[in-house]
Design an enzyme around this catalytic site. Structure first.
Site, short mmCIF file in Angstrom:
data_model
loop_
_atom_site.label_atom_id
_atom_site.label_comp_id
_atom_site.label_asym_id
_atom_site.label_seq_id
_atom_site.Cartn_x
_atom_site.Cartn_y
_atom_site.Cartn_z
N ASP A 136 10.34 12.43 6.90
CA ASP A 136 9.74 12.43 5.56
C ASP A 136 8.38 13.10 5.59
O ASP A 136 7.39 12.56 5.08
CB ASP A 136 9.64 11.00 5.02
CG ASP A 136 9.57 10.95 3.49
OD1 ASP A 136 9.94 11.97 2.86
OD2 ASP A 136 9.14 9.93 2.94
N VAL A 158 0.86 -1.19 0.00
CA VAL A 158 0.00 0.00 0.00
C VAL A 158 0.89 1.24 0.00
O VAL A 158 1.15 1.84 1.02
CB VAL A 158 -0.97 0.03 1.20
CG1 VAL A 158 -2.06 -0.99 1.03
CG2 VAL A 158 -0.26 -0.20 2.52
N GLY A 159 1.35 1.64 -1.16
CA GLY A 159 2.22 2.80 -1.27
C GLY A 159 3.67 2.39 -1.19
O GLY A 159 4.02 1.27 -0.83
#
Length: 667
Positions: free
Chosen positions: A160, A39-40
């Site tokens: 991030d 997922v990503g």
């Protein structure tokens, strides 16, 4: 009513059972978490939607180690470091930070298991709408910085922060996700294949200095500044696909042009200070964002239609109905330049760069806003508040007709199968959530008893963590139906927080908590605390926040979100805090938990009546809560709960007189 499942930044189902299992076997971690699909991208490339076989729910599972960058010689140290990171992440409990359920260590990886969340990433919103208006951007930025403060308080760095890692949920809640490359403050700088970890356009310039100590909280704040700029300007402040390009642009043009930022300009400029020592700290940035959100609109916005709500300018999207706001809605700014386009003429320079500009931006901002308003300015996209409604015919006109109340209530219950109650997690005796997730305390018992009067059994009651600083917004956003969290009832609060109170269900006194043994000050009374001018801490937005200075006490410039943070400061021998001000019963819980180090001073004058808080637009719910609480106070339940939860703290052998419920007028 409140769906806890979903995908952290991606789409997917959440029905509790893996869908369409292929014939090939899937990886199962520790015999429990079955990895279903990526997922990503994630920081380490290992981010999975998984099925928790034991609790029959979907979760997000992420690996903390970049196995491609490890060698046999470095694996042991890397595993130890990742294990410490996972433990630190698991201790972070904040509504704006994704919840970590579990940590798992396999032969060559350390995994964290997180709540799987439904929502749209900020990157998706910007991809669709290009820009957001200042009020919306400020609200998102405020929630991100609140999450970052919780992360940094745990000595963890995100590393991030960017739109792709900011999840915007229905109702407006913002959650910081993707801790795949998180690290500890002060840890050695870790690189991947010889480069700095992170996303180039969001990396702070100091990370590339020859003697750089590596990432710090300031570098996370730089990334937030880039994100805020991107939200309101529709482009990145410093273009470039590679790290060297971005850093060259920062060196050549350190002050990016602001066209649409309005009063957000000083915040963005302060966060994008190239020298980290002159960059806004988190507390200052949070205060400035709050001021952006609470500051009155400038006069030109009100002058157009003095007797009615201003009509939206042609560039703005139609405002959605207030009852069901679209959290993604944003203004379409005219002709937003791309990062390659030549910058337009710069607006007037805004003051406020660095830590000194919390208030200095107002005059310049009004000048800028006056120029922008005529062309579809920054203010147009303020979203309405979220939240559930009574959804019963006739509620908007002042309540269901007499005789139909029970029918209306049954309809409300059929549409709201679970009751979600906001409560605090860190107040021993009043409301506390232990490490296994079990809630206890007087507020919790009151909540369960009240829920029972409303027709909800315990299995259909959910508790949602709130703080003194955010409980009003959690009601406004629809995250909770009620708040039972030592919320002091005042007329001023009802107006300021736009809520209704039902109560009181308890009356507390005021007091001070101090260190039992202090080298510098011997404090035995409130007079000692006042005359010796020692610093007193209280929760932001509490009734004590405004009272202390008026009464002659010394307070710090910034106050935390919770009393627990105040107590932590009090116990820190390096801290300047020598006392905590709050309600006597609340502070007695902390003193009782740590009698070796803490003592409670005698109670002062006055009382703090605790009320059940609920949104103002819920007359049916208010009526039922009022009658339900009246039943709780009329029977023996209240006295039994007092003796069970509070008698040990107050020292009473018998329960006090029950509080007298105020009339529930204005329905």
């Amino acid at each position: 009513m409140h769906n806890d499942d979903g995908i952290n930044g991606a789409g997917g189902g959440a029905d509790g059972h893996p869908e369409d299992r292929p014939s090939a076997p899937r990886t199962v971690i520790e015999g429990r978490y079955e990895l279903l699909e990526p997922v990503g991208s994630g920081g380490m490339g290992e981010v999975w939607k998984a099925h928790d076989r034991r609790l029959r729910r979907f979760v997000a599972v992420k690996g903390l180690l970049d196995r491609r960058a490890m060698t046999p010689d470095t694996q042991k140290a890397a595993m130890l470091r990742a294990r410490r990171e996972a433990e630190a992440l698991a201790k972070i409990e904040h509504q704006n930070v994704v919840t970590v359920h579990d940590q798992i260590e396999t032969a060559d990886q350390v995994w964290i298991v997180m709540k799987l969340l439904e929502g749209r990433s900020l990157a998706d919103l910007l991809s669709r709408d290009r820009v957001l208006g200042v009020p919306r951007a400020a609200d998102i930025g405020l929630q991100v910085i609140q999450g970052l403060r919780a992360v940094h308080a745990a000595s963890v760095l995100h590393r991030d922060v960017k739109p792709g890692n900011v999840l915007v949920r229905d109702g407006g809640q913002v959650v910081l996700v993707d801790f795949g490359i998180a690290t500890f403050e002060g840890a050695d700088r870790v690189t991947r294949y010889g480069g700095i970890i992170g996303t180039p356009p969001y990396l702070a310039p100091e990370l590339f200095a020859p003697a750089s100590p590596g990432p710090t909280p300031a570098s996370d704040l730089w990334a937030l500044g880039v994100t805020l700029y991107e939200m309101v300007e529709g482009r990145l402040p410093f273009g470039g696909a590679e790290v060297w390009e971005v850093q060259a642009n920062i060196q050549q043009s350190p002050d990016p042009v602001l066209r649409y930022a309005g009063p957000l300009g000083p915040v963005i400029q302060g966060l994008l200070a190239t020298d980290p020592s002159g960059r806004l700290d988190a507390a200052s940035a949070e205060e400035m964002l709050r001021e952006v959100l609470t500051e009155d609109m400038p006069a030109p916005a009100r002058a157009a239609t003095p007797a009615a709500t201003p009509a939206p300018a042609p560039t703005a999207r139609p405002t959605p109905p207030a009852s069901r706001p679209a959290p993604e809605e944003a203004v379409q700014a005219p002709d937003v330049p791309s990062s390659e386009a030549a910058p337009p003429e710069s607006p007037p320079k805004l003051s406020g760069k660095g830590r000194g500009g919390v208030r200095g931006w107002r005059t310049a901002a009004v000048v800028v806003c006056a120029a922008l308003l005529a062309g579809g300015g920054w203010f147009l996209s303020q979203s309405g508040s979220g939240g559930k409604q009574d959804d019963v015919a006739g509620e908007q006109g002042g309540g269901a007709a007499e005789g139909d109340t029970e029918k209306a209530w049954e309809q409300w219950k059929s549409e709201n199968e679970r009751l979600t109650i906001g409560a605090k997690t860190d107040q021993p005796g009043l409301s506390f959530r232990n490490e296994t997730g079990v809630w206890s305390g007087f507020d919790i018992d009151i909540a369960y008893a009240l829920a029972g009067k409303l027709g909800y059994d315990r299995e259909h009651v959910d508790f949602y963590p709130v703080t003194t600083g955010n409980r009003a917004s959690k009601l406004a956003n629809g995250d909770v139906d009620l708040v039972i969290a030592s919320y002091s009832m005042t007329v001023e609060r009802e107006k300021k927080d736009n809520i209704n109170f039902v109560g009181p269900y308890y009356k507390a006194g005021s007091s001070l908590l101090v260190r039992k043994h202090s080298v510098n000050h011997d404090l035995n009374s409130a007079a000692d605390v006042k005359t010796k001018h020692v610093q007193v801490c209280t929760a932001r937005d509490s009734t004590y926040a405004s009272r202390l200075r008026k009464e002659g006490y010394t307070t710090g410039k910034w106050q935390p979100d919770s009393y627990k943070e105040c107590v932590d400061r009090l116990l820190d021998e390096q801290s300047k805090v020598y006392a905590v001000a709050s309600d006597d019963v609340l502070l007695a819980g902390y003193a009782n938990d740590d009698p070796k180090n803490l003592k409670l001073l005698p109670s002062g004058a006055g009382t703090e009546p605790y009320g059940v808080a609920l949104p103002k637009d819920k007359p049916l719910l208010k009526s039922k809560v009022c009658s339900g609480l009246q039943e709780v106070l009329a029977g023996d339940e209240w006295s039994e709960m007092y003796m069970k939860d509070l008698s040990a703290l107050t020292g009473r052998k018998t329960p006090p007189s029950k509080p007298e419920l105020q009339p529930c007028s204005g329905q």
